[in-house]
Design a protein around this motif. Structure first.
Motif, PDB file in Angstrom:
ATOM      1  N   UNK A 137       9.060  29.559  64.721  1.00  0.00           N
ATOM      2  CA  UNK A 137       9.129  30.139  66.069  1.00  0.00           C
ATOM      3  C   UNK A 137       8.990  31.645  66.030  1.00  0.00           C
ATOM      4  N   UNK A 138       9.712  32.266  65.116  1.00  0.00           N
ATOM      5  CA  UNK A 138       9.688  33.729  65.063  1.00  0.00           C
ATOM      6  C   UNK A 138       8.298  34.240  64.705  1.00  0.00           C
ATOM      7  N   UNK A 139       7.667  33.604  63.718  1.00  0.00           N
ATOM      8  CA  UNK A 139       6.348  34.055  63.292  1.00  0.00           C
ATOM      9  C   UNK A 139       5.344  33.877  64.421  1.00  0.00           C
ATOM     10  N   UNK A 140       5.356  32.709  65.066  1.00  0.00           N
ATOM     11  CA  UNK A 140       4.375  32.462  66.113  1.00  0.00           C
ATOM     12  C   UNK A 140       4.545  33.442  67.273  1.00  0.00           C
ATOM     13  N   UNK A 141       5.768  33.745  67.640  1.00  0.00           N
ATOM     14  CA  UNK A 141       5.986  34.653  68.753  1.00  0.00           C
ATOM     15  C   UNK A 141       5.773  36.111  68.360  1.00  0.00           C
ATOM     16  N   UNK A 142       6.474  36.546  67.309  1.00  0.00           N
ATOM     17  CA  UNK A 142       6.505  37.976  67.008  1.00  0.00           C
ATOM     18  C   UNK A 142       5.375  38.427  66.098  1.00  0.00           C
ATOM     19  N   UNK A 143       4.851  37.521  65.297  1.00  0.00           N
ATOM     20  CA  UNK A 143       3.824  37.937  64.340  1.00  0.00           C
ATOM     21  C   UNK A 143       2.457  37.389  64.705  1.00  0.00           C
ATOM     22  N   UNK A 144       2.386  36.506  65.679  1.00  0.00           N
ATOM     23  CA  UNK A 144       1.062  36.086  66.126  1.00  0.00           C
ATOM     24  C   UNK A 144       0.828  36.423  67.599  1.00  0.00           C
ATOM     25  N   UNK A 145       1.592  35.775  68.479  1.00  0.00           N
ATOM     26  CA  UNK A 145       1.206  35.795  69.893  1.00  0.00           C
ATOM     27  C   UNK A 145       1.197  37.206  70.485  1.00  0.00           C
ATOM     28  N   UNK A 146       2.255  37.967  70.237  1.00  0.00           N
ATOM     29  CA  UNK A 146       2.272  39.318  70.826  1.00  0.00           C
ATOM     30  C   UNK A 146       1.308  40.247  70.096  1.00  0.00           C
ATOM     31  N   UNK A 147       1.390  40.328  68.763  1.00  0.00           N
ATOM     32  CA  UNK A 147       0.490  41.274  68.096  1.00  0.00           C
ATOM     33  C   UNK A 147      -0.987  40.936  68.247  1.00  0.00           C
ATOM     34  N   UNK A 148      -1.327  39.647  68.435  1.00  0.00           N
ATOM     35  CA  UNK A 148      -2.765  39.367  68.552  1.00  0.00           C
ATOM     36  C   UNK A 148      -3.291  39.941  69.866  1.00  0.00           C
ATOM     37  N   UNK A 149      -2.428  39.979  70.867  1.00  0.00           N
ATOM     38  CA  UNK A 149      -2.836  40.640  72.118  1.00  0.00           C
ATOM     39  C   UNK A 149      -3.088  42.119  71.864  1.00  0.00           C
ATOM     40  N   UNK A 150      -2.156  42.763  71.146  1.00  0.00           N
ATOM     41  CA  UNK A 150      -2.346  44.190  70.858  1.00  0.00           C
ATOM     42  C   UNK A 150      -3.585  44.400  69.997  1.00  0.00           C
ATOM     43  N   UNK A 151      -3.776  43.473  69.031  1.00  0.00           N
ATOM     44  CA  UNK A 151      -4.904  43.620  68.124  1.00  0.00           C
ATOM     45  C   UNK A 151      -6.225  43.524  68.875  1.00  0.00           C
ATOM     46  N   UNK A 152      -6.341  42.499  69.731  1.00  0.00           N
ATOM     47  CA  UNK A 152      -7.600  42.342  70.476  1.00  0.00           C
ATOM     48  C   UNK A 152      -7.798  43.508  71.434  1.00  0.00           C
ATOM     49  N   UNK A 153      -6.712  43.978  72.026  1.00  0.00           N
ATOM     50  CA  UNK A 153      -6.841  45.094  72.959  1.00  0.00           C
ATOM     51  C   UNK A 153      -7.259  46.364  72.221  1.00  0.00           C
ATOM     52  N   UNK A 154      -6.677  46.606  71.046  1.00  0.00           N
ATOM     53  CA  UNK A 154      -7.088  47.783  70.273  1.00  0.00           C
ATOM     54  C   UNK A 154      -8.571  47.685  69.948  1.00  0.00           C
ATOM     55  N   UNK A 155      -9.016  46.485  69.615  1.00  0.00           N
ATOM     56  CA  UNK A 155     -10.403  46.321  69.206  1.00  0.00           C
ATOM     57  C   UNK A 155     -11.361  46.470  70.392  1.00  0.00           C
ATOM     58  N   UNK A 156     -11.021  45.855  71.536  1.00  0.00           N
ATOM     59  CA  UNK A 156     -12.017  45.758  72.610  1.00  0.00           C
ATOM     60  C   UNK A 156     -11.805  46.689  73.786  1.00  0.00           C
ATOM     61  N   UNK A 157     -10.574  47.189  73.975  1.00  0.00           N
ATOM     62  CA  UNK A 157     -10.342  48.010  75.156  1.00  0.00           C
ATOM     63  C   UNK A 157     -11.276  49.226  75.214  1.00  0.00           C
ATOM     64  N   UNK A 158     -11.423  49.973  74.125  1.00  0.00           N
ATOM     65  CA  UNK A 158     -12.328  51.129  74.220  1.00  0.00           C
ATOM     66  C   UNK A 158     -13.750  50.706  74.580  1.00  0.00           C
ATOM     67  N   UNK A 159     -14.202  49.570  74.029  1.00  0.00           N
ATOM     68  CA  UNK A 159     -15.566  49.126  74.347  1.00  0.00           C
ATOM     69  C   UNK A 159     -15.688  48.799  75.830  1.00  0.00           C
TER      70      UNK A 159
END
Lengths: 124, 854
Positions: free
Chosen positions: B101-123
């Motif tokens: 549970x902890x990994x899926x929430x804190x190490x996947x679901x939230x950070x993947x949003x930040x990761x995709x946003x870091x990657x694509x927001x500037x574009x």
């Protein structure tokens, strides 16, 4: 018309109605909790708290109505039609107005939902 | 020189250059831009801070953690496949579901949003990069360290066992190992990284849009990211505050959650779910945002109901904060409280439904082109709607009383999260992959992977609802045969493995070597939004020239758009000084305000993350001296980072941005990005403080006498003297800012010295209150709460004093002047919040006892 829309707009109007819902919600929750914990106890009537929630609800709905009206007026400026996607200050203002109106509608519904506790609870 | 926001500038449109610059000029521009944005090579590659690199590492790391959490899930499903199985011991099973549970929430679901946003927001924003590239990199390294620390603990049989929500007393007096400490400190570290990312996203989406991209024209993804990031500011601090209290209880015995000392474990549940419920929407909104980008592209038309979707995003953002108690329906709260939260839980279904109808309307009104990205999007909506419907069921308190803590709830939230987050992210993988390395994923593998995963998912999780309704509880490592659970559990386990095979196919498609595969054509899906201007493969500069935007879908509506971008007919087509630059614009109308210089590659972000991480890791093992040493080191590293990399005085005041626009190279105050970052960070910080204040009043409601009659403290005198002194320190800070701007150095230094002296004296007075009245924080929760409020405030004042010293040093070193004064301006903003914190602390600890005892 141009003068009325060319002034700098801010995003705050969008947040007003949901913020009123949030304040209404928190006040209702705090009133109920404190009333149950400190005033009535768990098994006595809580008419005072319910009256307070009723007053909050009337005030909140009035506030949401005013914000919604301000939004509606912006939405109706000039003769722009939806979807308000032109690159003009007019459409920017119409868009913000329409979004404000929609958020006011949602906030009014959510506030009314909260007020339903008035019908269901006489004790804590 | 502020840019002028005249009526003309607001109302007129800027056109690109009528003719392209000569080819040799274009070539020279391209060369200079490439040099400025060059990605470091060799081992220095890891010093990169560019969003395309950091975003890619970030995404890869989150996907790794997804697989890790998935393997744990499979282990659990093997254990549960048949009754009385002994594949996992109870202890390992407890660790497995907690870490899953902890990994899926804190190490996947939230950070993947930040990761995709870091990657694509500037574009999507036609920006060269986000405003604080090094902050993104720091956030990534912090996330990676914290993630490895937590995930690795299970290999040492040291992982937490209390469930992903860490309820005390299970995680306090009943677990003596370091498992809960790893969770509390590791995740606090990661949450700080998440707040850093939120600052980046908010400032990025409000201040780094291309000129002309008014608020009614921004891509829907940006709306969703903006809302989710603002939610992070108010949702994560309660957990940081709660973690701090629980860790202090575990380490030092302050009884915040221990009834023996007047505490209450329910406070943890409030703070946790005040974070935990909005968090579900923080995961869901940016994921559904991906669908909002994909659907119009393949429906070949503009989104239907743009404003309605904005309503949905903002409305969900607000309402999701009124749901937290629906996780606590069975804790015995008053019925009227349950009623309020049940009402809000039903209301949130309205905006959630609105956006789904908008997607369906867009599909119905368009001419849909089939693709794997669309397939995953539609699958996501189907699964999510089913999860939403069971959500409406469990939002009704009497039903929840029955379903609570059974597998019904497990089924429900896996439908919500896999439909609302995982499938949209897979859709985005197929949609956006060409932007990552210029190649397309395989449509064939994608279809196969989708159907295996979709079927496997439903086989696994649909029966789970029945298992739950038949009464099987969650988090129990085995069950007896013959009471109606056997076949259902076996089906679920089979489904889980089928799902895993589907995900395996998708990962193979992502990772398989693509060397021989030709590059994708440019804009392969004929999309309308800005990120698809990117060349295949992409260049490190983000965008060749920063365009003027007139439409929600510039690639569809603005003629010759890609040509004009490529030939440098728009803004900033050059890097004359060899520096990284992007345009800062105003929040509503995107009027150009400033050219922001961006920092280049550096290892300082990694070093800062290691030093900060040391504090949390050593703290976990209660090695206080190394922890303290790490904290001092981290402070030093961060000061060095700021000193060498921020607030640099440009070589000239302003610069030509192209198309007849001249913009300043520096700004301070509300038009600068750093001012926004400080305000946003402090809002989050202040929210955490208010959660501790909430704790104080929460304890008041559960106790008949609070403050207890036999405890006299902290009194009125010392806190009042402290408040007066500290408010004078705040006033001195403001005077220092004023005198600096008037270019009167003597006054500035005098103001700073006075502020430092007053602040330190005020801190001593503040601590004197509980000290001289002998409040013992281990004896009663009242004393503990007063101490924690005082220490919180004192800590902030000490940081404020360091900032004073920093400003003075900058001025002495001539790195801050009367005109280039953002340091002292931002420090003054920090002190506004400190002053507010002081006033509230003193009013509560000194004022409130007067009320209750008076």
């Amino acid at each position: 018309m141009r003068e009325t829309v060319n002034k700098q707009e801010t995003l705050w109007l969008l947040a007003f109605s949901p913020a009123i819902w949030a304040i209404h919600f928190l006040l209702s929750y705090a009133t109920a909790s404190v009333w149950c914990a400190k005033i009535s106890g768990r098994d006595n009537p809580i008419d005072g708290a319910l009256l307070a929630i009723l007053v909050y609800t009337v005030l909140a709905l009035a506030g949401i109505f005013v914000v919604g009206w301000l939004g509606y007026r912006r939405h109706r400026i000039g003769n722009g039609n939806l979807p308000h996607d032109d690159d003009t200050p007019e459409d920017r203002t119409r868009f913000l107005g329409f979004a404000t109106l929609l958020l006011s509608g949602l906030s009014a519904v959510a506030t009314t939902f909260s007020a339903f506790v008035l019908f269901f609870f006489r004790r804590c | 020189m502020r840019a002028r926001n005249t009526i003309d500038q607001l109302a007129t449109d800027v056109e690109p250059l009528k003719s392209a610059p000569p080819e040799d000029v274009q070539a020279a521009q391209t060369e200079r831009l490439l040099k400025a944005w060059k990605t470091p090579t060799g081992w220095r590659y890891w010093s990169a801070v560019n969003n395309s690199e950091v975003g890619l590492w970030y995404t890869a790391a989150t996907f790794f953690f997804l697989l890790f959490g998935g393997v744990l899930a499979l282990l659990m499903r093997i254990q549960l496949a048949r009754p009385r199985n002994d594949f996992l011991s109870a202890e390992v099973y407890n660790q497995a579901f907690t870490v899953h549970g902890s990994v899926m929430m804190f190490l996947f679901a939230i950070p993947v949003f930040e990761a995709l946003a870091v990657m694509f927001l500037p574009q999507m924003l036609g920006a060269r990069d986000l405003p604080f590239p090094r902050l993104s990199a720091f956030g990534f390294w912090a996330f990676l360290l914290g993630g490895i620390f937590l995930a690795g603990s299970i290999f040492f049989n040291a992982a937490p066992q209390g469930g992903w929500f860490m309820y005390p007393p299970l995680t306090s007096s009943y677990q003596k190992g370091i498992g809960p400490d790893i969770w509390l400190l590791g995740f606090s570290f990661i949450e700080i990284a998440a707040i850093a990312a939120a600052v980046e996203m908010i400032v990025g989406s409000l201040k780094c849009r291309p000129p002309g991209m008014r608020i009614n024209l921004i891509p829907l993804y940006v709306w969703y990211v903006l809302v989710a990031s603002i939610m992070i500011l108010f949702a994560f601090p309660p957990l940081i505050a709660g973690s701090m209290l629980l860790e202090v209880e575990r380490a030092f015995g302050w009884p915040f959650f221990n009834p023996a000392g007047g505490g209450d474990p329910l406070l943890w549940q409030h703070l946790f779910w005040l974070f935990g419920h909005p968090e579900v929407y923080i995961i869901f909104l940016p994921s559904v945002a991906l669908i909002a980008m994909i659907v119009p592209t393949f429906a070949r038309r503009a989104i239907v109901g743009y404003t309605w979707i904005v309503l949905a995003a903002i409305g969900t953002g607000f309402l999701s904060f009124g749901l937290w108690v629906h996780h606590m329906f069975t804790t015995g709260l008053p019925g009227i409280s349950l009623g309020l939260f049940s009402a809000a839980s039903e209301a949130v279904a309205i905006p959630t439904g609105v956006q789904i109808f908008c997607f369906l309307a867009t599909i119905a009104a368009g001419r849909v082109v089939r693709s794997v990205a669309m397939l995953f999007s539609m699958g996501a909506l189907v699964i999510f709607v089913l999860g939403g419907l069971t959500g409406v069921m469990v939002a009704i308190a009497p039903f929840d009383f029955q379903a609570h803590d059974t597998f019904f709830v497990v089924g429900h939230f896996h439908y919500v999260l896999i439909g609302g987050a995982l499938f949209p992210i897979f859709a985005a993988c197929y949609y956006f992959f060409p932007l990552v390395n210029g190649k397309q994923l395989s449509e064939k593998l994608g279809r196969v992977g989708f159907w295996i995963a979709f079927i496997g998912f439903n086989v696994a999780f649909l029966p789970m609802h029945v298992t739950g309704l038949r009464g099987m509880p969650r988090r129990v490592f085995t069950y007896e045969a013959g009471i109606g659970f056997d076949a259902l559990n076996l089906t679920t386990s089979i489904g889980a493995f089928v799902l895993a095979i589907g995900i395996g196919v998708i990962f193979w498609d992502l990772l398989r070597p693509k060397g021989k595969q030709p590059y994708s054509e440019r804009n392969p899906w004929n999309a309308g939004t800005l990120e698809w201007t990117q060349e295949m493969p992409g260049k490190p500069w983000g965008i060749r020239s920063i365009p003027e935007i007139d439409s929600r879908y510039p690639l569809w509506d603005q003629p010759d758009f890609i040509r004009d971008v490529d030939e440098g007919r728009f803004y900033l087509p050059d890097a004359e000084e060899g520096l990284r630059e992007t345009i800062v614009t105003s929040p509503v109308d995107a009027t150009p305000e400033q050219i922001q210089r961006l920092p280049g590659p550096s290892f300082i972000t990694l070093i800062a993350a290691l030093a900060t991480g040391g504090f949390f890791v050593f703290g976990t093992f209660h090695w206080w001296w190394p922890a303290l040493g790490s904290l001092v080191l981290a402070t030093g590293v961060i000061i060095y980072w700021l000193w060498t990399g921020t607030g640099l005085i440009p070589e000239k005041h302003e610069k030509d941005a192209g198309l007849g626009l001249t913009l300043p190279l520096y700004s301070s105050g509300p038009s600068s990005v750093s001012w926004w970052a400080v305000v946003i960070t402090m809002l989050a910080d202040f929210t955490a403080f208010m959660c501790v204040i909430f704790g104080y009043f929460f304890f008041w409601t559960i106790h008949d006498d609070f403050p207890p009659a036999n405890i006299n403290g902290p009194g009125v005198m010392w806190p009042t003297i402290a408040a007066i002194t500290l408010l004078l320190a705040w006033a001195s800070t403001l005077l220092a800012r004023r005198w600096n701007r008037m270019d009167w150095p003597t006054g500035f230094y005098a103001g700073i010295v006075a502020a430092v002296v007053l602040a330190l004296a005020g801190t001593a007075f503040l601590l004197a209150g509980p000290w001289f009245t002998r409040l013992d924080p281990t004896s009663h929760v009242y004393s503990a709460t007063v101490w924690i409020l005082v220490i919180w405030t004192a800590f902030h004042i000490v940081i404020g004093v360091v900032m004073h010293g920093y400003c003075a040093a900058r001025r002495i070193a001539r790195r801050m002047t009367a005109r280039y004064d953002s340091e002292i301006v931002n420090v003054a903003v920090y002190w506004h919040f400190v002053a507010l914190t002081v006033v509230i602390t003193v009013a509560v600890i000194a004022g409130f006892p007067l009320l209750t005892r008076g």
